[in-house]
Scaffold this motif. Sequence first.
Motif, PDB file in Angstrom:
ATOM      1  N   ILE A   1       0.878  -1.169   0.000  1.00 34.66           N
ATOM      2  CA  ILE A   1       0.000   0.000   0.000  1.00 34.66           C
ATOM      3  C   ILE A   1       0.916   1.219   0.000  1.00 34.66           C
ATOM      4  N   ALA A   2       0.848   1.985  -1.096  1.00 40.88           N
ATOM      5  CA  ALA A   2       1.728   3.135  -1.266  1.00 40.88           C
ATOM      6  C   ALA A   2       0.917   4.417  -1.366  1.00 40.88           C
ATOM      7  N   GLN A   3       1.481   5.507  -0.838  1.00 44.01           N
ATOM      8  CA  GLN A   3       0.823   6.811  -0.882  1.00 44.01           C
ATOM      9  C   GLN A   3       1.789   7.862  -1.397  1.00 44.01           C
ATOM     10  N   TYR A   4       1.216   8.781  -2.177  1.00 44.55           N
ATOM     11  CA  TYR A   4       1.998   9.901  -2.700  1.00 44.55           C
ATOM     12  C   TYR A   4       1.068  11.080  -2.913  1.00 44.55           C
ATOM     13  N   GLU A   5       1.357  12.168  -2.241  1.00 41.05           N
ATOM     14  CA  GLU A   5       0.589  13.406  -2.362  1.00 41.05           C
ATOM     15  C   GLU A   5      -0.930  13.174  -2.289  1.00 41.05           C
ATOM     16  N   GLY A   6      -1.351  12.415  -1.291  1.00 45.65           N
ATOM     17  CA  GLY A   6      -2.767  12.197  -1.034  1.00 45.65           C
ATOM     18  C   GLY A   6      -3.422  11.095  -1.860  1.00 45.65           C
ATOM     19  N   LYS A   7      -2.673  10.465  -2.750  1.00 47.95           N
ATOM     20  CA  LYS A   7      -3.219   9.375  -3.560  1.00 47.95           C
ATOM     21  C   LYS A   7      -2.646   8.054  -3.072  1.00 47.95           C
ATOM     22  N   THR A   8      -3.451   6.987  -3.203  1.00 46.21           N
ATOM     23  CA  THR A   8      -3.051   5.671  -2.715  1.00 46.21           C
ATOM     24  C   THR A   8      -3.210   4.640  -3.809  1.00 46.21           C
ATOM     25  N   VAL A   9      -2.303   3.667  -3.822  1.00 53.58           N
ATOM     26  CA  VAL A   9      -2.420   2.523  -4.716  1.00 53.58           C
ATOM     27  C   VAL A   9      -2.091   1.261  -3.922  1.00 53.58           C
ATOM     28  N   GLU A  10      -2.780   0.190  -4.250  1.00 53.06           N
ATOM     29  CA  GLU A  10      -2.489  -1.125  -3.691  1.00 53.06           C
ATOM     30  C   GLU A  10      -2.013  -1.998  -4.843  1.00 53.06           C
ATOM     31  N   ALA A  11      -0.850  -2.608  -4.682  1.00 49.01           N
ATOM     32  CA  ALA A  11      -0.262  -3.412  -5.749  1.00 49.01           C
ATOM     33  C   ALA A  11       0.390  -4.651  -5.147  1.00 49.01           C
ATOM     34  N   LEU A  12       0.410  -5.733  -5.925  1.00 47.24           N
ATOM     35  CA  LEU A  12       1.015  -6.985  -5.476  1.00 47.24           C
ATOM     36  C   LEU A  12       2.477  -7.058  -5.900  1.00 47.24           C
ATOM     37  N   VAL A  13       3.327  -7.553  -5.023  1.00 48.94           N
ATOM     38  CA  VAL A  13       4.740  -7.745  -5.338  1.00 48.94           C
ATOM     39  C   VAL A  13       4.872  -8.950  -6.266  1.00 48.94           C
ATOM     40  N   THR A  14       5.455  -8.714  -7.445  1.00 48.02           N
ATOM     41  CA  THR A  14       5.676  -9.798  -8.404  1.00 48.02           C
ATOM     42  C   THR A  14       7.101  -9.828  -8.938  1.00 48.02           C
ATOM     43  N   ASP A  15       7.915  -8.845  -8.556  1.00 49.86           N
ATOM     44  CA  ASP A  15       9.227  -8.754  -9.182  1.00 49.86           C
ATOM     45  C   ASP A  15      10.224  -8.023  -8.290  1.00 49.86           C
ATOM     46  N   VAL A  16      11.457  -8.010  -8.758  1.00 44.10           N
ATOM     47  CA  VAL A  16      12.569  -7.338  -8.097  1.00 44.10           C
ATOM     48  C   VAL A  16      13.073  -6.236  -9.014  1.00 44.10           C
ATOM     49  N   ASN A  17      13.388  -5.099  -8.431  1.00 45.26           N
ATOM     50  CA  ASN A  17      13.965  -3.974  -9.157  1.00 45.26           C
ATOM     51  C   ASN A  17      15.437  -3.909  -8.778  1.00 45.26           C
ATOM     52  N   ASP A  18      16.316  -4.099  -9.742  1.00 43.51           N
ATOM     53  CA  ASP A  18      17.752  -4.153  -9.460  1.00 43.51           C
ATOM     54  C   ASP A  18      18.402  -2.796  -9.265  1.00 43.51           C
ATOM     55  N   GLY A  19      17.725  -1.715  -9.614  1.00 45.58           N
ATOM     56  CA  GLY A  19      18.324  -0.394  -9.463  1.00 45.58           C
ATOM     57  C   GLY A  19      17.640   0.385  -8.356  1.00 45.58           C
ATOM     58  N   GLY A  20      18.285   1.423  -7.893  1.00 47.08           N
ATOM     59  CA  GLY A  20      17.663   2.288  -6.900  1.00 47.08           C
ATOM     60  C   GLY A  20      18.007   1.923  -5.475  1.00 47.08           C
ATOM     61  N   GLY A  21      17.328   2.616  -4.575  1.00 46.40           N
ATOM     62  CA  GLY A  21      17.567   2.428  -3.149  1.00 46.40           C
ATOM     63  C   GLY A  21      16.748   1.292  -2.563  1.00 46.40           C
ATOM     64  N   GLU A  22      17.066   0.943  -1.332  1.00 52.33           N
ATOM     65  CA  GLU A  22      16.431  -0.204  -0.668  1.00 52.33           C
ATOM     66  C   GLU A  22      14.918  -0.066  -0.572  1.00 52.33           C
ATOM     67  N   TYR A  23      14.406   1.153  -0.403  1.00 51.04           N
ATOM     68  CA  TYR A  23      12.968   1.332  -0.223  1.00 51.04           C
ATOM     69  C   TYR A  23      12.288   1.932  -1.448  1.00 51.04           C
ATOM     70  N   ASP A  24      12.954   1.876  -2.594  1.00 54.14           N
ATOM     71  CA  ASP A  24      12.359   2.347  -3.840  1.00 54.14           C
ATOM     72  C   ASP A  24      11.475   1.265  -4.448  1.00 54.14           C
ATOM     73  N   LEU A  25      10.447   1.709  -5.170  1.00 51.83           N
ATOM     74  CA  LEU A  25       9.490   0.802  -5.804  1.00 51.83           C
ATOM     75  C   LEU A  25       9.471   1.043  -7.306  1.00 51.83           C
ATOM     76  N   ASN A  26       9.174  -0.012  -8.053  1.00 53.63           N
ATOM     77  CA  ASN A  26       9.021   0.090  -9.497  1.00 53.63           C
ATOM     78  C   ASN A  26       7.662  -0.514  -9.847  1.00 53.63           C
ATOM     79  N   PHE A  27       6.711   0.348 -10.166  1.00 54.01           N
ATOM     80  CA  PHE A  27       5.327  -0.062 -10.417  1.00 54.01           C
ATOM     81  C   PHE A  27       5.090  -0.426 -11.878  1.00 54.01           C
ATOM     82  N   SER A  28       4.014  -1.150 -12.107  1.00 55.12           N
ATOM     83  CA  SER A  28       3.485  -1.291 -13.463  1.00 55.12           C
ATOM     84  C   SER A  28       2.946   0.084 -13.861  1.00 55.12           C
ATOM     85  N   PRO A  29       2.819   0.358 -15.168  1.00 52.86           N
ATOM     86  CA  PRO A  29       2.254   1.643 -15.577  1.00 52.86           C
ATOM     87  C   PRO A  29       0.879   1.926 -14.954  1.00 52.86           C
ATOM     88  N   ALA A  30       0.013   0.924 -14.887  1.00 59.35           N
ATOM     89  CA  ALA A  30      -1.332   1.130 -14.321  1.00 59.35           C
ATOM     90  C   ALA A  30      -1.271   1.518 -12.848  1.00 59.35           C
TER      91      ALA A  30
END
Length: 133
Positions: free
Chosen positions: A83-112
Amino acid sequence: MTRLAFLFSILAVSAALTNASRVGPGVHYTGSATFAKQGLGACGMAAKDSDLVVAVSDAFFDSWPGYNGRNPNANTICTKLVIAQYEGKTVEALVTDVNDGGGEYDLNFSPAAFKKLAPESEGILHGVTWFIP
């Protein structure tokens, strides 16, 4: 400041630092978010760009409680709800993959999923807060 007050402040800082570096359910994180085209993920599931899915960093994935580092398909973080929030908006997404770049707490979402937080034209979102219930 009394010696006792000083000791309590040291303990409070120590507890905050311990919780900030802990990985597991119920802990809140802050990082950046991006998006990418979807396909077969590290969890062994194929996802489409229209699915509400997310990749967590390799450091986060590998440190998930109970994961032995052998078979990524067997990591219990797979299909956990983020469950992620950004500037008052929320999205719920399922973990299906690993993102090899970025910081430990960074996320890489599907476009949707990313579009639930901001337009794709934003590219990268800084200050996304999120947790896994």
